[in-house]
Structures are given as C-alpha cells and as structure tokens.
Design a protein around this motif. Structure first.
Motif, short mmCIF file in Angstrom:
data_model
loop_
_atom_site.label_atom_id
_atom_site.label_comp_id
_atom_site.label_asym_id
_atom_site.label_seq_id
_atom_site.Cartn_x
_atom_site.Cartn_y
_atom_site.Cartn_z
N PRO A 199 -39.96 40.29 -15.69
CA PRO A 199 -38.57 39.00 -14.49
C PRO A 199 -37.42 39.86 -14.81
CG PRO A 199 -39.42 38.93 -17.09
CD PRO A 199 -40.08 39.42 -16.90
N GLN A 200 -36.50 38.94 -13.69
CA GLN A 200 -35.42 39.83 -13.61
C GLN A 200 -33.63 38.84 -14.63
OE1 GLN A 200 -34.97 42.73 -9.87
NE2 GLN A 200 -35.90 40.48 -9.26
N THR A 201 -32.55 39.26 -14.50
CA THR A 201 -31.88 38.17 -14.09
C THR A 201 -30.35 38.19 -13.23
OG1 THR A 201 -30.56 40.04 -15.35
CG2 THR A 201 -32.22 38.97 -16.77
N MET A 202 -29.72 37.36 -13.47
CA MET A 202 -28.32 37.54 -12.26
C MET A 202 -27.49 36.28 -13.55
SD MET A 202 -28.09 34.53 -9.57
CE MET A 202 -28.99 34.91 -8.50
N GLU A 203 -26.46 37.45 -13.38
CA GLU A 203 -25.37 37.49 -14.43
C GLU A 203 -24.45 35.91 -14.28
OE1 GLU A 203 -24.06 40.70 -17.60
OE2 GLU A 203 -22.00 39.76 -16.44
N MET A 204 -24.14 35.26 -14.61
CA MET A 204 -22.95 34.21 -14.81
C MET A 204 -22.13 34.19 -15.50
SD MET A 204 -23.12 32.75 -12.01
CE MET A 204 -22.15 31.59 -12.35
N SER A 205 -21.19 33.81 -15.69
CA SER A 205 -19.91 33.82 -16.64
C SER A 205 -18.84 32.45 -16.04
CB SER A 205 -18.93 34.53 -16.81
OG SER A 205 -18.48 34.85 -15.78
N TYR A 232 -32.50 23.38 -9.24
CA TYR A 232 -32.30 24.28 -9.35
C TYR A 232 -32.61 25.96 -8.61
CZ TYR A 232 -32.31 28.61 -12.78
OH TYR A 232 -32.29 29.22 -13.82
N ILE A 248 -29.95 28.50 -6.96
CA ILE A 248 -30.00 30.16 -7.83
C ILE A 248 -30.44 30.53 -5.87
CG2 ILE A 248 -32.16 31.78 -8.45
CD1 ILE A 248 -30.26 31.18 -10.71
N ILE A 305 -31.25 32.07 -19.52
CA ILE A 305 -31.96 30.37 -19.22
C ILE A 305 -32.61 30.65 -18.47
CG2 ILE A 305 -30.84 28.01 -17.73
CD1 ILE A 305 -27.71 29.23 -18.53
N ALA A 313 -35.26 28.84 -16.09
CA ALA A 313 -34.89 27.63 -16.18
C ALA A 313 -36.53 27.14 -15.38
CB ALA A 313 -33.97 26.15 -16.02
N ILE A 364 -28.23 21.83 -15.37
CA ILE A 364 -27.88 23.28 -15.68
C ILE A 364 -26.25 23.55 -16.21
CG2 ILE A 364 -26.94 25.61 -14.17
CD1 ILE A 364 -30.28 25.24 -15.10
N PHE A 418 -23.91 34.14 -19.49
CA PHE A 418 -25.26 34.54 -19.43
C PHE A 418 -26.00 34.77 -18.23
CE2 PHE A 418 -24.73 30.80 -16.91
CZ PHE A 418 -23.81 30.38 -17.67
N ASN A 419 -27.32 34.90 -18.43
CA ASN A 419 -27.72 35.85 -17.98
C ASN A 419 -28.86 34.24 -17.15
OD1 ASN A 419 -27.31 38.42 -17.13
ND2 ASN A 419 -27.54 38.07 -19.32
N PHE A 420 -29.06 34.32 -15.52
CA PHE A 420 -30.36 33.73 -15.08
C PHE A 420 -31.10 33.83 -15.05
CE2 PHE A 420 -26.62 30.81 -13.28
CZ PHE A 420 -27.04 29.56 -13.95
N VAL A 421 -32.38 34.00 -15.68
CA VAL A 421 -34.24 34.74 -15.51
C VAL A 421 -35.07 34.10 -13.92
CG1 VAL A 421 -35.68 34.85 -16.30
CG2 VAL A 421 -33.74 34.85 -17.71
#
Lengths: 185, 171
Positions: free
Chosen positions: A58-64, A137, A141, B137, B139, B148, B163-166
């Motif tokens: 899996p990969q990630t997408m950074e958010m703040s 969701y 994304i 996260i 989801a 969310i 944080f990170n969305f997977v």
C-alpha cells in the motif's frame, strides 16, 4: 556416466599436469548424487513463498489539518472554493459567491483549474475544499489526488519563476448555506 | 499397461546442479522478502478495499505507526473505526490508559473497535506515549466522507495534524 567415456576423457588431463595434479583428488567415475528429492522440496518451498508474498504494497497520501488554535483569516478575493455535492458533482467559484456563480467542473478538469488559478494569483490563492458528508471516500481521494498532482505542477512552475510554493488547499466543512446554494444547480 | 512403461535407461543422468542453484537462489530471495500476516491482520474481521491514487506517493513505515481503519463488517454491514498500533510497548501503555473507556477484556486485543470519542482519547494518549508516531487512515472506499470528516476533527483536537491516507497504486 559410461565408464569408457570417462576414462577416455581423463587420459590427457593426467598427462598435462602430472606434477600439479598429484595432490588433487581423483574425480570418482560414475558417482551420481540423486538430487530429485532435493529439487522437489526446493520447488515446493519456492512455490509456497512465491504465492504467499504480496507484491502490491500500500501507498500513502499525506494530508494535514491546521491545529485547533490556528484561525486563518482569508481575503475573499483570494479564495477559490471547490464544492463536492452529495451526488458527486463538483462546483467551483472564485471569491465572493454573491457575485460569482458556482460553475460545474469534472474531476479531470480540477487539475487544470487548480493550476491556472494558482498561477494567476501567484501563491496568494487559498483553495477551500468543501465536501458533503455523504460523498463516498473513493471520490474524495480522487479529488485530493488531482489536487496533489496539480500541486507538483504548481511547485515546478513557481520554482521556474524563482518563487517558493507556500499555500496549499484546505479541507473545510460544508456549511448549510453551501448546501442551499448548490440545490438549484 | 505394463507394456507402456518406458524402461529406465541405464546410465542416463541429467545434471541438475544449475537447476538446483537457481531454485535455491529464488527460494532464498522469496523467503527473505516474504512478509507474514501481522497480529493486526489476524484479528481483523473485515476487508478493506482501498481507493486508488496515482504514483509519487511514499510507502508506509513499519514501526511507529498508528493505524485508524474504517471498515465495513462483512457480516453485519456496520461501519466502524478500528485502532491499532504497530509497537507493542506503546500498545501496552496506550490501551491500558484510564482515559480510554473500553471494556477490560478488549484492552488485551491488538485491534480495537472504538467510537469517535474513545478514538480521540486513544489518539491523544498515543501522542503522549510516543511523539514520533505517524498516523495512517486506512479506510474502505465505499464509506461516506462523514467518517473521514469526523476523524479529521478528532485528529485536529488531539494535535495529530499530519497523517496519511492509505491508498493502492493505480494500474
């Protein structure tokens, strides 16, 4: 291995290095180790590990999110609002919504919108992303992904001009007003 | 039937050494790269279909990771938050905190099924226990954005602002 063939092949070897080969062990003629069970087990384990490894990590997408204490005041003229309605339709308007009518955009167009508006305002633009709580969701994304791609393009273009990218988009909750505004569209 | 069986040729020998070499090479490679199911995945009773995002995203770290899963139970169809920590030491501290209101038998588990209020308390305790903790996260793509949004509000309140969305890679 045939015994005759073996002895024929060995003849010149002994002659060539008669001095050096004295200490070397003579290769046993006709010695065969049956490796079939070894190969069987090796391949069994190999297939097991091959099938049990997951190749897609899996990969990630950074958010703040801004900290609670921070309250940013934004000039309306520098604000681009992007709204995602319950049914997944996306609308945008620049600045004051009383003068600007929200325009419908597709997910694919969002990238170009973000790039052009950000380049026009040169770092001053603040993008407010308001998503309805009912939107799946998956779409969220997709929208964030498009904006992230736009972000890299903006950063590149700005650094070409010698500027540093400062402002990013922010996720803000949708107000009941927004819902009312979007209803007739 | 007996007539069809080939007579074994005497003295026939196939050299299997290179074959064995390659087989063991691959075997060791796959053995070292194999990652086994973690405790979290063993306890998990739901499957998450992740949304896809384009490349250029970073990989998920192995340690110092707190994962908030939002999954849909495959039996009941309920959506819920699930919380898990990768480090066992942090897990012990955070899960046993009296700030978190969960039944005592649940504290021994690896993955906690929690409501938003307890989740916020857990996040806060995690931040206190380990400052280097990263949040992810994970989801299901079918859930509504509301989940969310509430989660992000809880993260904001507990000061876990990054944080990170997977996601899964786009093919």
């Amino acid at each position: 291995m045939g015994g005759g063939g073996g002895s024929l092949g060995r003849e010149p070897k002994v002659k060539r290095g008669s001095f050096a080969t004295k200490r070397k062990k003579k290769k046993r003629v006709g010695f065969v180790l049956d490796m079939t069970p070894l190969v069987d087990i090796a391949f069994l384990l190999l297939t097991f590990f091959m099938l049990s490894t997951t190749l897609t990590t899996p990969q990630t997408m950074e958010m703040s999110v801004p900290p609670e204490t921070e309250n940013v005041e934004v000039k309306q003229s520098e604000l681009l609002t992007v709204l995602v309605r319950d049914d997944g339709q996306i609308f945008k308007y620049m600045g004051d919504k009383n003068t600007e009518k929200p325009m419908k955009v597709s997910v694919k167009e969002l990238r170009a919108v973000s790039v052009t508006e950000n380049m026009r305002m040169e770092n001053k633009l603040i993008m407010s992303l308001r998503i309805s709580p009912k939107v799946p969701y998956d779409l969220v994304i997709k929208v964030l992904d498009e904006l992230n791609i736009a972000e890299t393009e903006i950063t590149q273009r700005l650094s070409a001009k010698g500027m540093k990218r400062e402002r990013k988009f922010a996720l803000t909750p949708m107000t009941p007003e927004d819902v009312e505004d979007l209803k007739p569209l | 039937m007996g007539g069809r069986i080939k007579k074994k040729r005497p003295g026939f020998y196939l050299d299997m050494t290179p074959l064995v070499d390659i087989a063991f090479l691959l075997l060791t490679f796959f053995m070292f790269t194999a990652k086994f199911k973690s405790d979290t995945e063993n306890e998990q009773k739901f499957k998450i279909t992740r949304p896809v995002a384009s490349a250029d995203t970073s990989k998920l770290p192995d340690k110092d990771l707190a994962t908030i899963k939002i999954g849909i139970d495959s039996v009941t169809g309920d959506t819920s938050y699930y919380y898990s920590l990768s480090n066992e030491t942090d897990r012990k501290i955070v899960y046993s905190s009296d700030k978190v209101q969960i039944p005592d038998e649940m504290r021994q588990k690896v993955i906690l099924k929690v409501d938003i209020k307890n989740l916020e308390a857990l996040l806060r305790q995690t931040r206190m226990a380990n400052i280097r903790m990263r949040f992810a996260i994970d989801a299901d793509k079918r859930i509504a954005y509301k989940w969310i949004e509430d989660l992000m509000e809880a993260m904001r309140k507990s000061n876990a602002t990054v944080f990170n969305f997977v996601t899964d890679r786009q093919n």
